[in-house]
Design a protein around this motif. Sequence first.
Motif, PDB file in Angstrom:
ATOM      1  N   GLY A  80       0.928  -1.229  -0.066  1.00 24.12           N
ATOM      2  CA  GLY A  80      -0.006   0.039   0.097  1.00 24.12           C
ATOM      3  C   GLY A  80       0.687   1.322  -0.023  1.00 24.12           C
ATOM      4  N   ILE A  81       2.195   1.078  -0.073  1.00 21.82           N
ATOM      5  CA  ILE A  81       2.866   2.369  -0.139  1.00 21.82           C
ATOM      6  C   ILE A  81       3.157   3.016  -1.600  1.00 21.82           C
ATOM      7  N   GLY A  82       2.399   4.460  -1.660  1.00 21.03           N
ATOM      8  CA  GLY A  82       2.473   5.076  -2.970  1.00 21.03           C
ATOM      9  C   GLY A  82       2.997   6.256  -2.837  1.00 21.03           C
ATOM     10  N   LYS A  83       2.988   7.248  -3.811  1.00 17.00           N
ATOM     11  CA  LYS A  83       3.289   8.491  -3.765  1.00 17.00           C
ATOM     12  C   LYS A  83       3.022   9.375  -2.919  1.00 17.00           C
ATOM     13  N   GLY A  84       3.834   9.978  -2.283  1.00 16.75           N
ATOM     14  CA  GLY A  84       3.596  11.207  -0.832  1.00 16.75           C
ATOM     15  C   GLY A  84       3.303  10.274   0.365  1.00 16.75           C
ATOM     16  N   ASP A  85       3.302   9.081   0.501  1.00 16.47           N
ATOM     17  CA  ASP A  85       3.207   8.360   1.565  1.00 16.47           C
ATOM     18  C   ASP A  85       4.633   8.323   2.262  1.00 16.47           C
ATOM     19  N   ARG A  86       4.673   8.770   3.675  1.00 19.09           N
ATOM     20  CA  ARG A  86       5.913   8.873   4.295  1.00 19.09           C
ATOM     21  C   ARG A  86       6.320   7.474   4.889  1.00 19.09           C
ATOM     22  N   VAL A  87       7.657   7.057   4.758  1.00 18.46           N
ATOM     23  CA  VAL A  87       8.359   5.846   5.260  1.00 18.46           C
ATOM     24  C   VAL A  87       9.469   6.341   6.317  1.00 18.46           C
ATOM     25  N   ILE A  88       9.451   5.940   7.380  1.00 21.61           N
ATOM     26  CA  ILE A  88      10.778   6.245   8.192  1.00 21.61           C
ATOM     27  C   ILE A  88      11.823   5.193   8.181  1.00 21.61           C
ATOM     28  N   ILE A  89      13.027   5.486   8.046  1.00 25.46           N
ATOM     29  CA  ILE A  89      14.116   4.406   7.831  1.00 25.46           C
ATOM     30  C   ILE A  89      14.905   4.509   8.858  1.00 25.46           C
ATOM     31  N   TYR A  90      15.130   3.593   9.812  1.00 26.98           N
ATOM     32  CA  TYR A  90      15.994   3.441  10.868  1.00 26.98           C
ATOM     33  C   TYR A  90      16.989   2.396  10.729  1.00 26.98           C
ATOM     34  N   MET A  91      18.036   2.533  10.057  1.00 27.74           N
ATOM     35  CA  MET A  91      19.000   1.696   9.743  1.00 27.74           C
ATOM     36  C   MET A  91      20.612   2.205  10.019  1.00 27.74           C
ATOM     37  N   PRO A  92      21.305   1.085  10.011  1.00 29.06           N
ATOM     38  CA  PRO A  92      22.666   1.538  10.217  1.00 29.06           C
ATOM     39  C   PRO A  92      23.329   1.623   8.822  1.00 29.06           C
ATOM     40  N   MET A  93      24.799   1.622   8.765  1.00 29.32           N
ATOM     41  CA  MET A  93      25.628   1.903   7.723  1.00 29.32           C
ATOM     42  C   MET A  93      25.673   0.561   6.753  1.00 29.32           C
ATOM     43  N   ILE A  94      24.345   0.005   6.317  1.00 29.58           N
ATOM     44  CA  ILE A  94      24.475  -1.011   5.219  1.00 29.58           C
ATOM     45  C   ILE A  94      23.924  -0.610   4.086  1.00 29.58           C
ATOM     46  N   PRO A  95      24.179  -1.458   2.852  1.00 28.43           N
ATOM     47  CA  PRO A  95      23.669  -1.051   1.600  1.00 28.43           C
ATOM     48  C   PRO A  95      22.121  -0.950   1.677  1.00 28.43           C
ATOM     49  N   GLU A  96      21.441  -1.752   2.562  1.00 30.37           N
ATOM     50  CA  GLU A  96      20.117  -1.995   2.599  1.00 30.37           C
ATOM     51  C   GLU A  96      19.441  -0.491   2.718  1.00 30.37           C
ATOM     52  N   ALA A  97      20.089   0.190   3.642  1.00 29.81           N
ATOM     53  CA  ALA A  97      19.662   1.540   4.156  1.00 29.81           C
ATOM     54  C   ALA A  97      19.274   2.475   2.785  1.00 29.81           C
ATOM     55  N   LEU A  98      20.436   2.357   2.125  1.00 25.74           N
ATOM     56  CA  LEU A  98      20.403   3.130   0.578  1.00 25.74           C
ATOM     57  C   LEU A  98      19.386   2.684  -0.085  1.00 25.74           C
ATOM     58  N   GLU A  99      19.197   1.243  -0.234  1.00 25.44           N
ATOM     59  CA  GLU A  99      18.192   0.613  -1.044  1.00 25.44           C
ATOM     60  C   GLU A  99      16.712   1.050  -0.392  1.00 25.44           C
ATOM     61  N   ALA A 100      16.751   1.069   0.783  1.00 20.57           N
ATOM     62  CA  ALA A 100      15.323   1.494   1.486  1.00 20.57           C
ATOM     63  C   ALA A 100      14.966   2.820   0.885  1.00 20.57           C
ATOM     64  N   MET A 101      15.924   3.824   0.989  1.00 20.14           N
ATOM     65  CA  MET A 101      15.758   5.060   0.430  1.00 20.14           C
ATOM     66  C   MET A 101      15.368   5.149  -1.009  1.00 20.14           C
ATOM     67  N   LEU A 102      16.086   4.504  -1.713  1.00 21.86           N
ATOM     68  CA  LEU A 102      15.867   4.617  -3.275  1.00 21.86           C
ATOM     69  C   LEU A 102      14.483   3.972  -3.578  1.00 21.86           C
ATOM     70  N   ALA A 103      14.142   2.736  -2.717  1.00 22.69           N
ATOM     71  CA  ALA A 103      12.853   2.342  -2.916  1.00 22.69           C
ATOM     72  C   ALA A 103      11.643   3.158  -3.040  1.00 22.69           C
ATOM     73  N   CYS A 104      12.021   3.998  -1.626  1.00 25.31           N
ATOM     74  CA  CYS A 104      10.837   5.024  -1.713  1.00 25.31           C
ATOM     75  C   CYS A 104      10.883   6.100  -2.737  1.00 25.31           C
ATOM     76  N   ALA A 105      12.185   6.471  -3.236  1.00 34.75           N
ATOM     77  CA  ALA A 105      12.143   7.434  -4.316  1.00 34.75           C
ATOM     78  C   ALA A 105      11.694   6.884  -5.537  1.00 34.75           C
ATOM     79  N   ARG A 106      11.806   5.564  -5.646  1.00 35.47           N
ATOM     80  CA  ARG A 106      11.097   5.050  -6.992  1.00 35.47           C
ATOM     81  C   ARG A 106       9.615   5.095  -7.109  1.00 35.47           C
TER      82      ARG A 106
END
Length: 631
Positions: A105-131
């Motif tokens: 159910g996540i779509g345009k404009g929905d907010r998603v908090i990311i709480y992650m350490p320095m692992i590539p998955e943190a960037l992937e989560a950011m980019l998935a939101c941006a996508r």
Amino acid sequence: MGYKDVYARWQADPEAFWLEAAEAIDWVEKPGKALFDDNAPLYEWFSDATVNTCWNAVDRHVERGRGEQTAIIHDSPITGSKREISYIELRNRVAMLAGALRAKGIGKGDRVIIYMPMIPEALEAMLACARLGAVHSVVFGGFAANELAVRIDDCTPKAIIAASCGLEPGRVVHYKPLLDGAIEQAAHKPDFCVIFQREQEVAHLTEGRDVNWHDFQDGVEPAECVPVAGNHPAYILYTSGTTGAPKGVVRPTAGHLVALNWSMKNIYNVEPGDVFWAASDVGWVVGHSYICYGPLIHGNTTVVFEGKPVGTPDAGTFWRVISEHKVRSFFTAPTAFRAVKREDPKGELLGKYDLSHLNAIYLAGERADPDTIEWTQAMTGKPVYDHWWQTETGWSIAGNPVGIEPLPVKIGSPTVAMPGYDVRILDEGGHELPPGELGAIAIKLPLPPGTLPTLWNAEDRFRKSYLTTFPGHYETGDAGVKDADGYLWIMARTDDVINVAGHRLSTGGMEEVLASHPDVAECAVIGVADPLKGQAPVGFLCLSNGVNRPHEEISAECVKLVRERIGPVAAFKLAVVVDRLPKTRSGKILRGIMVRIADGTDYKMPATIDDPAILDEIKGALQAIGYAKEG
Ligand code: COA
Ligand code: AMP
């Protein structure tokens, strides 16, 4: 063309300058114009365009033949692991994660908090939101549950993506209990949480709310990039203001793409394909702009480093990473080099590594003291460039435009204003001061693309915090000087923000916590000079009448309270009990004088002080904890 010409070209025609820079971005619909000023003094850039950030940071590089290039190098001395992810792998991983988020159910404009350490998955989560056009808000792992709860209530996320744990030297940071605690405290509840289980600690999942990162991606359709309007918020990043309520800095999508892409060549002097490393954390703006978005938008390889400058395993770690991954431009905070210098003052560990690929070192996040710059330069033989910016701007206000033309370095100055920024030094009445005079640093509006258009859900606060003191200007909150050559010198904050190990913290926020202690009647927190961290917070406590418990006990409780409420990142270790605080006759606490006493610098007795004798007491209290040294 040299810097002066480029800056003059921007000044003469900002519209043309930014439209030209915008040509480096893949648009779904091109911008018809650059600046939208109908709502001045609130400005927007490229609002009529449509675009997707993830496409520009990932997919387009695959389309154009960079698919096999490494996008992310994860180097984690703390876990002893290294891993590389190519652009094509990154595209596939992000598309799947976005697909799974969309399916829930996540779509345009929905907010998603990311709480992650320095692992590539943190960037992937950011980019998935941006996508998906979802708006992420990354929360730094060193904050306590309470700070996370405040952010949950402010941006009301539909989902939270977290890792099971973070790793600090000698300590596992249990993210999951922090997350559970925050959700319990917050009035707003997310629909679901995605938990990335790390092998160092597998967290218990809450039935019905939490899903496992891998499981929830099973069998989903990968998501395509969703076009969003140019002024769509790319993310919200909370930063410290004067009070305990953090400010939600909004980053606009299109300006962010254009400005970061421009900065990679013109400031950091890298070409697509080069390895770029910012040793910071995804929880800070440096991590957003220069671990994740900037290098990826520009087609660089970015390094995600999970470790510390010292102790993981030694003060040679930076040199190892630079040499092993052939880093071309390296960016960190001065405090990191102070830590390295303290452990390895002669730079002996440097000799083990080949730094021949490294072109330059960039410093920001706090004042770069000349000693640190000179030491770093002498040890590495590389140019060291200071540059000055803030969470609000997202990229350099002032820097050395090395990719245009390296300007002579004046040690202690972050060099000159970047195109887009008309930086002025103003007196209290808002009049421009002549070169060499100290004043408030303001930027004539509009700010350039990529900078904050407003604060999340707080337009009034945005206007009051930044646009009111000097009408027609943005107030940076820093004081400084511009010299006759146009070089800027950043001297101090004009507000209650302090900078501890490159981390921006609010003394007001700490005072709110201390004031909540039942025995504390009044308090003040100041930032004193610290040889490693730049500044360190010190609290002064005045106790309520009739409290006669041992002072050390109350101080220790206060230290614990700040750690529990704000988090370890506050680095709040010192609180002293005093009878009174120095104040003006109108009751304003004289924090500035207290700082000068602590640092042993000269001060003028303010004419408005209520009782000068209090200063001796403050000095005594500071001397008892090793500050306010004489001579
Ligand atoms: N998650 C959880 N806790 C964290 C954390 C994170 N991501 N980052 C820091 N902390 C904790 C630390 O473990 C420390 O806890 P402690 O009180 O139990 O020791 C506390 O927060 C304070 O951290 P810090 O101020 O960073 O001090 P430090 O002694 O751990 O390290 C430096 C000092 C200089 C080595 C470190 O600050 C550093 O590497 N700085 C680099 C600069 C940087 O990244 N700046 C960001 C902006 S560019
Ligand atoms: P942050 O928003 O966390 O990036 O912190 C921004 C603040 O850090 C600025 O307003 C300055 O006070 C300080 N700062 C950042 N970079 C520099 C620098 N190069 N020199 C001096 N102060 C800096």
